[in-house]
Design an enzyme around this catalytic site. Structure first.
Site, PDB file in Angstrom:
ATOM      1  N   GLY A 148       0.827  -1.202   0.000  1.00 57.77           N
ATOM      2  CA  GLY A 148       0.000   0.000   0.000  1.00 57.77           C
ATOM      3  C   GLY A 148       0.863   1.255   0.000  1.00 57.77           C
ATOM      4  CB  CYS A 149       0.100   4.693  -1.048  1.00 56.07           C
ATOM      5  SG  CYS A 149      -1.539   4.879  -0.321  1.00 56.07           S
ATOM      6  CE1 TYR A 150      -1.308   8.302   4.176  1.00 53.82           C
ATOM      7  CE2 TYR A 150      -3.166   6.820   3.950  1.00 53.82           C
ATOM      8  CZ  TYR A 150      -2.674   8.103   4.033  1.00 53.82           C
ATOM      9  OH  TYR A 150      -3.531   9.175   3.981  1.00 53.82           O
ATOM     10  CB  THR A 152       5.332   2.179   0.070  1.00 54.14           C
ATOM     11  OG1 THR A 152       4.724   1.029  -0.519  1.00 54.14           O
ATOM     12  CG2 THR A 152       6.632   2.501  -0.644  1.00 54.14           C
ATOM     13  CB  SER A 153       5.563   6.620   2.756  1.00 52.10           C
ATOM     14  OG  SER A 153       4.483   6.564   3.669  1.00 52.10           O
TER      15      SER A 153
END
Lengths: 348, 348, 348, 348
Positions: A148-150, A152-153
């Site tokens: 997911g995007c969050y 990953t960061s």
């Protein structure tokens, strides 16, 4: 040159796959499926692809799609799991951008996604596709769950500190902010321009689906720790279209200097094509990752106290979704990992 | 102190009525109706009104609503006409913010709005509520149709030139741009943040419902002209929440100087509380009308050729809707026309 | 593979040249000059280029720069003319993105730019670089003046109508709106976020430098007309970073149908790699050109009256500046005209 | 009706004072000073005040200004301290919106603001103007230092938890995000639209001037604690004009339920006119405080672990600056504390 298919190509991650793959020298996109738009030209639906993409949407048929060497699922959650077995049986290499195969704990997945998982064998077989952690496993996987995007960061931001055991794993905070495209291409009052512009708010504080995924990933990274990972995660909605900034807070066990911390990150990521550790004193911004596959990271130690602050920025649609999915495909297919992805950010 | 009601108070014009009337010293809002939200506190639906508005939404019942001295209709088009007769029979003074009573030509209305008009007598009886043109008629009206947002900005912009017969009425151009709130409070992909932000486009060029309304108003203003009004109107969607700028183009019949043109506007609007003619060389901007009831107007004559350019700016939710409706109410009820509306713009 | 240099590479057009050329397979950027940043790494100044651009800024020295086969000038106006002669004498092919060589009428240039032109011979020798009009001349030119952003969008929009003599040349209106990046990379209160966000305004109505350039270009296009070109041009500042939409109005001499008009555009631009004529009923938007070199054009004939409305959209930094400059370079150097520029728009 | 003056009325806090005071029934603004704009009409400088404000800028002369009963300083830091003694000697009641009198520790002030403090006696005499903490002292003060914007949002957010001793004072985190207007009305590349739009970034992480002010305030609130306050503060720049959201993290000492925590806030702020505690499950947003003097607060306890998350939202120009300054003036002058400030937010 391989042939690839995109299942569910009417959302923003599908569009971004089409945009990025249009310049990938080893890939030809031959299928783009959509139940609702089947028969319509892709470039009629997304006029920004006029002159670039000449495909027409097809009905999603596993047997047809499976003729592709590589298949991207850009569907909503709880869709991919239904046709995954058939697709894998045909031998296709699959990258799923949805959440269906991200959580290894199936009951936990069922709790957070509110439905039964119909293909738990797929969960077992799948690899969690964060290249900076699982590159080797991805090379030989047939099914990869793109992170997911969050998550990953946050995972990239905490990675060196957790791996090296320098921080308290039970007291992690991730304060994240995402552009509105992260919610997908939707008609919803709460996502309307008049409601999001000049606005900013926290949401999902009592519990967000990306929390268990992130904790699972951080736990794997912190495998040497005896204490359990405990992450407080607060996402916010930015009045911007693209990008995520995660501002991470952790308590240092020891007394490392900021120079030592920056060095730690530099070394850990020195061979990573898409993680960029900024110099001491620099912090990343959305503008400098927009449209690119880079995760840029800055580290601070405010007033030399015992807290370390890590700021991690990505484009949610690129490194947070479609770019990372292509990076995964490059690894699975034996291409140079940066192929088609070595793009500067689009600024201003 | 009078009691007023708002029918359809869950949209942006309803919200703006509540915001503006909360500081009107002569008015108490006693009804706010909503079919879908009846029973819910208004301030739960619009949290920005917490501590300000203590109403609860009611079902819209004409008999109840009619107990108010003044009633605002903030409903979608083709709603107000259904209950208007009953309301008028009860003696209430009504300001309709929708389009139901704006067009005097009922068949034309039916063509543009795609349905039968159920109360053509109301159309006949109603007054078109542009105070700068129809102030006297508004004073004694029982039903006033508040003008549309684009039509307000365009009519005020052309008014002095048309009244004085200085321009060709058959060759008018209105290039308008509106913030997204003009489309209402809606869940619609095309109004979503990700689609509107960093975007700009013309729409409705082949025909927009505000064109016949505007042409009707301009025709009335140009009553001395033998030639018919012919307006080319192109609206655009701005990546902004509030405000309309209309850039108007006309061909001068004679050879007036820019000074003469600015003087003409100054004189025509010198007693108007809400039309502000800027000095020569100045042009209005959205920022300087946001949140206020002013229409600010600048005039240019590029390179001293035969074209006059007028730029007219309003807040679409205030002078383009709810503020103008309150201005109308003030006139109908014999209050000072500026009561509750003498507000500076909110800038930056 | 040729070596190219960029003079004045700290502004947005310089940055965009670096972004676009980083993926041009025939070009290596070997010089990027800046008086103020000489000695600093380009990627330190523009962190979005980290990992992409490894150049260091140099002092601009004509003799050095001239070793490049092709040189881009991305300097403010009235800079390039000073070193152009020396550069041309060295044999470099030069594309000037500034206004120094756009106007053929030197006194007119001096009037609008407020200073003496020091190299009028260069003006004579230079070619106005709109490929859709001057492709052949560009092929053999040594010095090409890349068109301005507004003029590109307006000339392409009017081109087929003017060439074919279907509209009155003396009554043209261009209502244009540009993103803030068009004003350059500047610290200026009027360009600050707080002043531009949620704002919109016309500017330069009494006279804008792009007017004489556009009229010169339109005059050349309308060479068969006896009547002179007369353009009313009103630029506006959008609350967006990138992009220009020009909404163009003209009076038809005859009675062509909308189908005929769309066909005219389709045919005129059928071989143009970067002009995209939309289908009847479609209009372009900024989102669908952002980051790409396309000019997308839609045509309308409102209510079938005598006015034609053309909407033309470009990214001001790409087709309006750096992308078009690279297109020009491709033509001058004999590369495929689309080389390095066949990019989809970045949407959302 | 009292006469008030505004020193330094060309910035955003000066403009906001003029906007808000234009509707204050007990106040007449008779002076607005500016060195650079003296002699110019205020409404020429801020066209949004046309028709509202009829003042002309004056040179700042302490003797003249001191004739006002109440004076607001809206100057940059290190200006007010120079004329404060003279002003106080004249007997004026002064509210300083700058930082000159906020820090009680003069050497600490000198370290963070990089210059000598010329009026330390004023520091001693001044009251820190957070009404929710220091209301009684403000009533009798002659000089009040209005709190900074970030410190207001953070102190109000932590107040009930710290006062009641429920959280660890040495482990506080404030992740704040502010609109660009917080940086003032400036021409600065980093504040330009093209750099801020579609951007988001942390800044000042290594140390921000609002940190010592906030820690001083939190220490005073936590007066019963033996442990020292230790706050990690990370401000971020939002792509929005107005507003601050502070997301606060603290570790609970005990095991209070979320209901208990929400009750604690409800009770502590029940008599506060401008602190609005949201119901359990609700979180504030910028939109719902824009243009208003409310601080809205939501509380969460994610997954019922040991962390409490408090989200606090204000308009940085109202409760974070000019609105709070007027609230302070109301208290100092014996007016109803809400006079002129009981405004709904401007949404959308």
């Amino acid at each position: 040159m391989i042939q690839v298919g995109i299942v569910g190509a009417t959302g923003y991650t599908g569009l971004e796959l089409l945009r990025l793959l249009s310049n990938h020298p080893e890939v030809e996109v031959v299928y783009a499926t959509s139940r609702t738009e089947a028969g319509r030209k892709v470039a009629d639906f997304f006029p920004g692809l006029r002159g670039i993409c000449h495909l027409t949407y097809s009905e999603p048929k596993a047997a047809e799609v499976a003729k592709c060497e590589s298949v991207f699922y850009a569907t909503p959650h709880a869709v991919a799991m239904h046709s995954m077995k058939e697709l894998l049986d045909h031998g296709a290499k699959v990258i799923d951008l949805s959440a269906d195969f991200r959580l290894k704990d199936v009951p936990l997945w069922e709790k957070w996604y509110g439905c039964e998982h119909v293909f738990p064998e797929g969960v077992e077989q799948s690899v969690y596709g964060l290249p900076e952690v699982n590159r080797k496993k991805i090379q030989t996987a047939q099914l990869v769950a793109a992170p997911g995007c969050y998550p990953t960061s946050i995972q990239l931001g905490f990675l060196p500190l957790l791996e090296s055991g320098l921080i308290e794993p039970s007291d992690l905070i991730a304060n994240s902010a995402s552009g509105v495209s992260g919610a997908g291409r939707k008609g919803d009052v709460s996502l309307s321009f008049a409601e999001c512009n000049e606005n900013f708010k926290a949401y999902g504080v009592s519990g967000h689906r990306h929390l268990p995924e992130t904790e699972q990933g951080l736990q794997a990274i912190a495998s040497g720790e005896s204490e359990e990972i405990n992450l407080t995660f607060v996402p916010h909605l930015l009045p911007a279209t693209r990008g995520i900034v995660s501002t991470l807070y952790a308590t240092l066990k020891g007394n490392q200097t900021l120079d030592e911390l920056v060095n730690l990150y530099d070394e850990r990521f020195s061979n990573e094509p898409f993680v960029d550790v900024l110099s001491k004193g620099q912090l990343p911004s959305l503008q400098n990752v927009r449209g690119s596959n880079f995760c840029r990271i800055g580290i601070e130690k405010p007033l030399d106290r015992n807290k370390v602050v890590v700021v991690s920025a990505i484009d949610n649609l690129v490194k947070g979704a479609s770019g990372q999915a292509i990076q995964i495909m490059n690894i699975m297919c034996g291409f140079n990992e940066s192929k088609g992805l070595h793009l500067p950010s689009v600024a201003p």
